[in-house]
Design a protein around this motif. Structure first.
Motif, PDB file in Angstrom:
ATOM      1  N   ALA A 303       0.839  -1.204   0.000  1.00 22.83           N
ATOM      2  CA  ALA A 303       0.000   0.000   0.000  1.00 22.83           C
ATOM      3  C   ALA A 303       0.873   1.253   0.000  1.00 22.83           C
ATOM      4  CB  ALA A 303      -0.920   0.002   1.213  1.00 22.83           C
ATOM      5  N   GLN A 304       1.964   1.198   0.765  1.00 23.43           N
ATOM      6  CA  GLN A 304       2.869   2.349   0.827  1.00 23.43           C
ATOM      7  C   GLN A 304       3.484   2.609  -0.547  1.00 23.43           C
ATOM      8  OE1 GLN A 304       3.489   4.543   3.619  1.00 23.43           O
ATOM      9  NE2 GLN A 304       3.997   5.531   1.692  1.00 23.43           N
ATOM     10  N   ASN A 305       3.976   1.526  -1.181  1.00 24.44           N
ATOM     11  CA  ASN A 305       4.620   1.678  -2.489  1.00 24.44           C
ATOM     12  C   ASN A 305       3.643   2.166  -3.549  1.00 24.44           C
ATOM     13  OD1 ASN A 305       7.016   0.791  -1.388  1.00 24.44           O
ATOM     14  ND2 ASN A 305       6.648  -1.350  -1.940  1.00 24.44           N
ATOM     15  N   LEU A 306       2.461   1.553  -3.566  1.00 27.22           N
ATOM     16  CA  LEU A 306       1.461   1.957  -4.558  1.00 27.22           C
ATOM     17  C   LEU A 306       0.977   3.381  -4.261  1.00 27.22           C
ATOM     18  CD1 LEU A 306       0.131   0.591  -7.010  1.00 27.22           C
ATOM     19  CD2 LEU A 306      -1.865   0.189  -5.567  1.00 27.22           C
ATOM     20  N   GLY A 307       0.880   3.707  -2.967  1.00 29.48           N
ATOM     21  CA  GLY A 307       0.475   5.053  -2.565  1.00 29.48           C
ATOM     22  C   GLY A 307       1.468   6.092  -3.061  1.00 29.48           C
ATOM     23  N   ASN A 308       2.758   5.772  -2.955  1.00 21.20           N
ATOM     24  CA  ASN A 308       3.787   6.700  -3.434  1.00 21.20           C
ATOM     25  C   ASN A 308       3.657   6.916  -4.940  1.00 21.20           C
ATOM     26  OD1 ASN A 308       4.819   6.926  -0.879  1.00 21.20           O
ATOM     27  ND2 ASN A 308       6.483   5.461  -1.201  1.00 21.20           N
ATOM     28  N   TYR A 309       3.405   5.806  -5.648  1.00 23.39           N
ATOM     29  CA  TYR A 309       3.249   5.871  -7.102  1.00 23.39           C
ATOM     30  C   TYR A 309       2.052   6.749  -7.472  1.00 23.39           C
ATOM     31  CZ  TYR A 309       2.472   4.239 -11.894  1.00 23.39           C
ATOM     32  OH  TYR A 309       2.285   4.177 -13.250  1.00 23.39           O
ATOM     33  N   LEU A 310       0.932   6.490  -6.791  1.00 29.62           N
ATOM     34  CA  LEU A 310      -0.300   7.231  -7.085  1.00 29.62           C
ATOM     35  C   LEU A 310      -0.141   8.714  -6.730  1.00 29.62           C
ATOM     36  CD1 LEU A 310      -3.104   6.646  -8.191  1.00 29.62           C
ATOM     37  CD2 LEU A 310      -3.840   5.985  -5.910  1.00 29.62           C
ATOM     38  N   LEU A 311       0.549   8.970  -5.633  1.00 31.54           N
ATOM     39  CA  LEU A 311       0.786  10.343  -5.184  1.00 31.54           C
ATOM     40  C   LEU A 311       1.571  11.129  -6.235  1.00 31.54           C
ATOM     41  CD1 LEU A 311      -0.086  11.541  -2.484  1.00 31.54           C
ATOM     42  CD2 LEU A 311       2.162  11.018  -1.553  1.00 31.54           C
ATOM     43  N   GLU A 312       2.578  10.451  -6.814  1.00 37.04           N
ATOM     44  CA  GLU A 312       3.395  11.062  -7.862  1.00 37.04           C
ATOM     45  C   GLU A 312       2.527  11.420  -9.074  1.00 37.04           C
ATOM     46  OE1 GLU A 312       6.783   8.858 -10.016  1.00 37.04           O
ATOM     47  OE2 GLU A 312       7.208   8.689  -7.858  1.00 37.04           O
ATOM     48  N   LYS A 313       1.680  10.455  -9.468  1.00 37.68           N
ATOM     49  CA  LYS A 313       0.810  10.672 -10.641  1.00 37.68           C
ATOM     50  C   LYS A 313      -0.222  11.772 -10.353  1.00 37.68           C
ATOM     51  CE  LYS A 313       2.673   7.574 -13.072  1.00 37.68           C
ATOM     52  NZ  LYS A 313       3.282   7.819 -14.383  1.00 37.68           N
ATOM     53  N   LEU A 314      -0.707  11.812  -9.115  1.00 39.74           N
ATOM     54  CA  LEU A 314      -1.681  12.840  -8.754  1.00 39.74           C
ATOM     55  C   LEU A 314      -1.023  14.220  -8.737  1.00 39.74           C
ATOM     56  CD1 LEU A 314      -3.630  10.936  -5.929  1.00 39.74           C
ATOM     57  CD2 LEU A 314      -4.552  11.613  -8.153  1.00 39.74           C
ATOM     58  N   ALA A 315       0.249  14.249  -8.305  1.00 37.64           N
ATOM     59  CA  ALA A 315       0.986  15.515  -8.299  1.00 37.64           C
ATOM     60  C   ALA A 315       1.175  16.012  -9.741  1.00 37.64           C
ATOM     61  CB  ALA A 315       2.324  15.343  -7.602  1.00 37.64           C
ATOM     62  N   GLU A 316       1.429  15.066 -10.668  1.00 33.96           N
ATOM     63  CA  GLU A 316       1.532  15.442 -12.089  1.00 33.96           C
ATOM     64  C   GLU A 316       0.217  16.033 -12.585  1.00 33.96           C
ATOM     65  OE1 GLU A 316       2.832  12.142 -14.584  1.00 33.96           O
ATOM     66  OE2 GLU A 316       4.554  11.841 -13.257  1.00 33.96           O
ATOM     67  N   LEU A 317      -0.886  15.386 -12.205  1.00 35.75           N
ATOM     68  CA  LEU A 317      -2.209  15.898 -12.595  1.00 35.75           C
ATOM     69  C   LEU A 317      -2.427  17.311 -12.053  1.00 35.75           C
ATOM     70  CD1 LEU A 317      -5.153  13.333 -12.236  1.00 35.75           C
ATOM     71  CD2 LEU A 317      -4.202  14.308 -14.324  1.00 35.75           C
ATOM     72  N   GLN A 323      -7.721  23.100 -11.149  1.00 39.70           N
ATOM     73  CA  GLN A 323      -8.845  22.785 -10.248  1.00 39.70           C
ATOM     74  C   GLN A 323      -8.365  22.052  -9.004  1.00 39.70           C
ATOM     75  OE1 GLN A 323      -8.633  21.769 -13.614  1.00 39.70           O
ATOM     76  NE2 GLN A 323     -10.666  21.066 -14.218  1.00 39.70           N
ATOM     77  N   ILE A 324      -7.188  21.382  -9.112  1.00 42.53           N
ATOM     78  CA  ILE A 324      -6.656  20.641  -7.956  1.00 42.53           C
ATOM     79  C   ILE A 324      -5.802  21.586  -7.119  1.00 42.53           C
ATOM     80  CG2 ILE A 324      -5.306  18.653  -7.182  1.00 42.53           C
ATOM     81  CD1 ILE A 324      -5.799  17.346  -9.876  1.00 42.53           C
ATOM     82  N   LYS A 325      -6.231  21.781  -5.872  1.00 42.00           N
ATOM     83  CA  LYS A 325      -5.522  22.720  -4.989  1.00 42.00           C
ATOM     84  C   LYS A 325      -4.446  22.017  -4.173  1.00 42.00           C
ATOM     85  CE  LYS A 325      -7.639  26.287  -6.162  1.00 42.00           C
ATOM     86  NZ  LYS A 325      -6.795  27.117  -7.020  1.00 42.00           N
ATOM     87  N   ASP A 326      -4.692  20.750  -3.834  1.00 41.53           N
ATOM     88  CA  ASP A 326      -3.739  20.055  -2.949  1.00 41.53           C
ATOM     89  C   ASP A 326      -3.946  18.544  -3.089  1.00 41.53           C
ATOM     90  OD1 ASP A 326      -1.749  19.697  -1.069  1.00 41.53           O
ATOM     91  OD2 ASP A 326      -3.025  20.174   0.672  1.00 41.53           O
ATOM     92  N   VAL A 327      -2.874  17.815  -2.853  1.00 37.52           N
ATOM     93  CA  VAL A 327      -2.930  16.355  -2.813  1.00 37.52           C
ATOM     94  C   VAL A 327      -2.421  15.955  -1.436  1.00 37.52           C
ATOM     95  CG1 VAL A 327      -2.173  14.217  -3.899  1.00 37.52           C
ATOM     96  CG2 VAL A 327      -2.303  16.306  -5.263  1.00 37.52           C
ATOM     97  N   ARG A 328      -3.204  15.170  -0.681  1.00 34.47           N
ATOM     98  CA  ARG A 328      -2.748  14.829   0.664  1.00 34.47           C
ATOM     99  C   ARG A 328      -3.226  13.439   1.079  1.00 34.47           C
ATOM    100  NH1 ARG A 328      -6.462  19.586   3.294  1.00 34.47           N
ATOM    101  NH2 ARG A 328      -8.412  18.426   3.396  1.00 34.47           N
ATOM    102  N   GLY A 329      -2.685  12.972   2.187  1.00 31.05           N
ATOM    103  CA  GLY A 329      -3.060  11.652   2.699  1.00 31.05           C
ATOM    104  C   GLY A 329      -1.842  10.811   2.982  1.00 31.05           C
TER     105      GLY A 329
END
Ligand SMILES: *Cc1c(COP(=O)(O)O)cnc(C)c1O
Length: 392
Positions: A303-317, A323-329
């Motif tokens: 979950a940690q590894n996949l979370g890091n991957y998803l976080l990176e992709k969300l930061a790119e988005l 419209q995206i103000k922040d990515v957190r969690g």
């Protein structure tokens, strides 16, 4: 548009349901009654952490279905005892009480704290936090620091003092207050996916230990690998006196639990608390199979590894879409703070992209993939979200 009045008139209208009927699930996907397939990044709100109908749980529950479904807690239940053993081995020792839901687990924490206060001869008040969520029963909605959850249900249990989350001032207040316990989520889930600050948590834990207040963590949503460690308190490096669990514990079978240190658990002796179904053979078997799989396969690390991957992709988005103000969690409990309401985004994802996601408060899109999701499924989610945001 919710059409619950049309479709479910015999069921009370307590949810604004989406116009979607799910009939099948496997892994990260669910199917509706018309055979349409959806990518499910809600996991039944952090319940199906191993995906839908996980093989590791299915076989064990099937075996149990053939032998014994239920027996009273007046008898020993082997799966329950093994699950308790595995929970304490993988947390902070102590003892476990089983129930059926998150609210019920928090009720047990509240009773524990009251008894702790009573036996010390002190206060039975509990400090909780604004924007928290602890459940819908009378005591747990009273513990919840959100007026919209409490509206119309007074008299509240007036044992709770609501402090500001992540606030220095709250720590000062806590030092002066006469309370027997503190109850908090380390990542506020329903309240908007808001992680607690590490430094703040350290100080909070210190105050609790100085004042002999119970440090109680609501891990109903953050537990069972969701935030990248089996329990969120582990990555904060604190030792709680008690935690509550439910959602992900049974992979969809209703089960809740509290783990309390041996010292704290002492106050709940025979006859002080109980639950007919709590940890019955079926739900405890599901819980045991779930936790065994998680421990043996390092599901939290995945979950940690996949979370890091998803976080990176969300930061790119985020860099492409204003419209995206922040990515957190943390881990796979992620939130996108939007500049407008997140509800319409959830609807468009479902209708146009066949992707399920949630909100957390008005402006946050909450993303809860199964811990077992693949990078490809994350890519599919990102692509779908990108499509919707590009048109908006
Ligand atoms: C969902 C939730 C609860 C309530 O759990 P129920 O099983 O719905 O009673 C309590 N606390 C937190 C943090 C939750 O996310």
């Amino acid at each position: 548009m919710p059409n619950s009045l049309l479709k479910t008139s015999a069921v009370m209208n307590t949810y604004s349901r989406f116009p979607l009927t799910l009939v099948k699930g496997k892994g990260s996907f669910v199917w509706d009654d018309k055979g349409e397939k959806y990518l499910d990044f809600t996991s039944g709100i952090a319940v199906c952490n191993l995906g839908h109908v996980p093989d590791a749980v299915y076989g064990k529950v099937q075996d149990q279905l053939q032998s014994l479904w239920h027996c009273s807690n007046l008898y020993h239940i082997p799966a329950q005892e093994k699950l308790a053993e595995l929970l304490i081995q993988n947390s902070f020792g102590g003892q476990v009480f089983f129930c059926n839901s998150g609210a019920e687990a928090n009720e047990a924490l509240i009773k524990l704290a009251r008894k702790h206060g009573a036996e010390k001869g002190g206060s039975n008040k509990i400090a909780t936090f604004k924007q928290s969520f602890h459940g819908r029963t009378l005591a747990t909605l009273s513990a919840t620091g959100q007026e919209k959850i409490q509206a119309g249900f007074s008299a509240l249990t007036n044992d709770f003092i609501y402090l500001e989350f992540n606030s220095e001032e709250a720590l000062q207040q806590l030092k002066e207050l006469d309370t027997s316990a503190v109850l908090l989520e380390l990542v506020q889930g329903e309240g908007g996916v808001v992680p607690a600050d590490q430094e703040w948590v350290n100080k909070l834990a210190e105050i609790c230990s100085e004042k002999e207040m119970l440090l109680m963590i609501d891990e109903v949503q953050t537990g069972m690998g969701r935030t990248g460690t089996l329990f969120a308190f582990q990555q904060y490096g604190i030792k709680p006196d008690a935690v509550s669990l439910a959602k992900g514990l049974g992979s969809g079978f209703p089960i809740g639990a509290i783990i309390a240190s041996t010292e704290a658990a002492k106050v709940l002796g025979p006859g002080t608390h109980g639950s007919t179904f709590g940890g019955n053979p079926l739900s405890a078997t599901a819980g045991l199979a779930t936790l065994e799989y998680m421990v043996q396969n390092n599901a939290a690390e995945a979950a940690q590894n996949l979370g890091n991957y998803l976080l990176e992709k969300l930061a790119e988005l985020k860099s492409k879409h204003i419209q995206i103000k922040d990515v957190r969690g943390k881990g796979l409990l992620l939130g996108l703070v939007m500049d407008t309401e997140a509800g319409p985004l959830v609807n468009r994802l479902r209708e146009e992209e066949k992707v399920l996601a949630l909100t957390a408060g008005p402006n946050v899109l909450r993303i809860l993939p199964p811990l077992t999701a693949s990078k490809e499924e994350c890519d599919q989610f990102i692509k779908s979200l990108g499509n919707i945001l590009a048109e908006a």
